[in-house]
Structures are given as structure tokens and as C-alpha cells.
Enzyme design. Structure first.
Site, short mmCIF file in Angstrom:
data_model
loop_
_atom_site.label_atom_id
_atom_site.label_comp_id
_atom_site.label_asym_id
_atom_site.label_seq_id
_atom_site.Cartn_x
_atom_site.Cartn_y
_atom_site.Cartn_z
N CYS A 69 46.20 123.66 40.60
CA CYS A 69 46.47 125.02 40.16
C CYS A 69 45.12 125.70 39.99
CB CYS A 69 47.22 124.98 38.82
SG CYS A 69 47.51 126.60 38.08
N CYS A 201 45.40 130.30 45.55
CA CYS A 201 46.49 129.98 44.63
C CYS A 201 47.35 128.98 45.39
CB CYS A 201 47.30 131.22 44.29
SG CYS A 201 48.85 130.84 43.42
#
Ligand code: DGL
Length: 288
Positions: A69, A201
Site C-alpha cells: 500500500c 497506488c
């Protein structure tokens, strides 16, 4: 066993690449779907939630956790590595997804950077970076790339709402429309034709084809899952103590186990089947 953590399903793109690269390893994935998305949360919340989830993975037997992440890596990784891990789990490791990307963009190994010393001879170029609001506002990519390769101009584009749209399994048209808008804005901000783009992302590779359609034809789109998998394989070669023990028959045959946990309701995590292989769709509740 290697843990892989993300706020939701985005880290599955990293897990998929890791599993393909290292099929002999056991992986345990944890998606914090109950609290996703992280992109608009405070830094304190992100640090706390990331810590809680990493602890769950360590307690389940992981020797190493990959923070799949960018948002958590940009905001929480350094704090957890420096202020929590040495006391709480001195023999375990946490790795992020930002370091391998900065190394890939600049060509400078992380360990070789010294303050004030410019190492990279990279030719002048412009790279678009699409990420969450939090990753963009953290400035982590900008800072780390600038230190190593000041010739590289990173043009950041926050994409609010895109993680939500992906987690909510929005249809192709709304997703394509959202992405077209962000790409158009980023191209305008860049001014000139960029040399490459990066999806910063881990959710965004799930909708990579919409980025490809919206970006100028032929523009290189750097693959974070691929880069992270290469980097982890290299790390494990240098740290054999963190690898799966090759004493199990299935491990010897190169068949590691993959298990997926969610802090949310397993039945609600329904998006991965649209983009990923079936073994990356079967979530269990965290208490299971
Ligand atoms: N996949 C996460 C990332 O790479 C998304 C963060 C979020 O939940 O907003 O940044």
C-alpha cells in the site's frame, strides 16, 4: 510465510506478482476492507491501523510483511520500522512498495544515497505519478526521487475517489471516465509529453487498461507489482532465513500456499474476481 498488507484489495496486484515470481513461498494476505480507503485518513490513523494489521500478520506466523500500500508505506513505514519493530518484533521485517519504485525510477540503490550527494546520471525526463491524495501530499516520492535524480521531474496527480470506485466495483464507463479526467489533468500539468507514467497506488493496476487507453499511445507505464516482486526476490536471496523452509514436500515442488484475510465481511469483497485469478478471490474473515 510472507505477509502482504493493503487497506483493501489493491495489494492483490502485488501479491499476484509475488506469487508468480516465488511460487514456492507461502503468502498470507490481509486487506483492511473494514477501514478502507486510507487515502483520506489522518497520518495518526494510518500509522495505527497499519500497525494493528501488521501485528495480526506477525501473530499469524509471518516473518516478513510487505506493505503493499503506497499510502501506508509513504506515511507509516518509517515510523513503524524505527519506533515499533525493534522493540515489538526485533526478528521480523517490514518492507514497503515505495523503495523499489524509487530505485527503479532513479537507478540508484536505496542504500547508496547519501544526503547532498547526487548519484544518478539519469537524463532529464518527466514522469507522471498517479496516486492517492495522501501519497501525493506526503511528498515521499517527490523527495526521494529528487534526492537521487534531480533530472527527473515527477508530476504528481492525486486521484480522489478512484480507490473507492475500484473497491466498489464500479462499471467500466464510470471508471474509464474518472481515469480519463485524471490523465487529462496530469498531461496538462506536465506541459510537455511525459516520458513515462507510474501507478503509485496498488489498486490502480487493477484498472491499468483504462490508464493505457487514456495515456498517449506508446507511453511507458511502469509496473509496480513487477518491480516489487523482483526486489523482494532479490531481498530473499540475501536473507534466506526469511524464506519458506524447504522441508515440506509441496514447498520443494514449488507449490506455496496463498491465504487471504479481510477485516471486512468476506462476502462483500467481490471485486477481485473481475480482474484477478480465482485463487486471489477467496477471502476469509480475520477471526477465521
Ligand atoms: N492501495 C492503496 C495504495 O497503494 C490504497 C490506499 C487507500 O486505501 O486509499 O495507496
Amino acid at each position: 510465510m510472507i505477509g502482504v498488507f493493503d487497506s483493501g484489495s489493491g495489494g492483490l496486484t502485488i501479491l499476484d506478482a509475488l506469487h508468480r515470481h516465488m511460487p514456492e513461498q507461502d503468502f498470507l494476505y490481509l486487506g483492511d476492507h473494514a477501514n478502507a480507503p486510507y487515502g483520506h485518513r489522518s497520518n495518526e490513523q494510518i500509522v495505527e491501523m497499519t500497525r494493528t494489521n501488521i501485528r495480526t500478520l506477525f501473530e499469524a506466523g509471518c516473518s516478513l510483511v510487505v506493505l503493499a500500500c503506497n499510502t501506508a508505506a509513504a506515511v507509516a513505514l518509517r515510523t513503524l520500522q524505527q519506533q515499533w519493530l525493534p522493540e515489538a518484533y526485533p526478528d521480523r521485517r517490514i518492507l514497503g512498495v515505495l523503495v523499489p519504485m524509487v530505485e527503479a525510477i532513479t537507478g540508484v540503490p536505496w542504500s547508496q544515497q547519501h544526503p547532498g550527494e547526487v548519484i544518478s546520471q539519469t537524463p532529464r525526463k518527466t514522469i507522471l505519478l498517479f496516486a492517492t491524495q495522501k501519497t501525493v501530499s506526503s511528498g515521499a516520492y517527490l523527495e526521494e526521487v529528487a534526492k537521487r535524480a534531480p533530472n527527473i521531474r515527477l508530476v504528481q496527480k492525486a486521484c480522489p475517489g478512484l480507490v473507492d470506485a475500484i473497491e466498489g466495483a464500479s462499471g467500466p464507463r464510470p471508471l474509464a471516465g474518472l481515469i480519463e479526467g485524471y490523465v487529462a489533468e496530469a498531461l496538462e500539468d506536465a506541459g510537455t509529453r511525459p516520458d513515462a507514467a507510474l501507478l503509485g497506488c496498488t489498486h490502480f493496476p487493477l484498472v491499468r487498461s483504462y490508464f493505457e487507453q487514456a495515456l498517449p499511445q506508446g507511453m511507458e507505464l511502469l509496473s509496480q507489482p513487477y518491480v516489487v516482486a523482483n526486489s523482494l526476490a532479490d531481498y530473499l536471496r540475501r536473507h534466506p532465513e526469511l524464506r519458506a523452509h524447504a522441508d515440506r514436500e509441496d514447498v520443494r515442488k514449488g507449490i506455496g500456499k496463498v491465504r487471504l484475510l479481510t477485516s471486512g465481511r468476506p462476502g462483500d469483497v467481490n471485486l477481485s474476481g473481475r480482474y484477478l485469478p480465482p485463487h486471489l478471490c477467496e477471502f476469509e474473515g480475520i477471526e477465521a
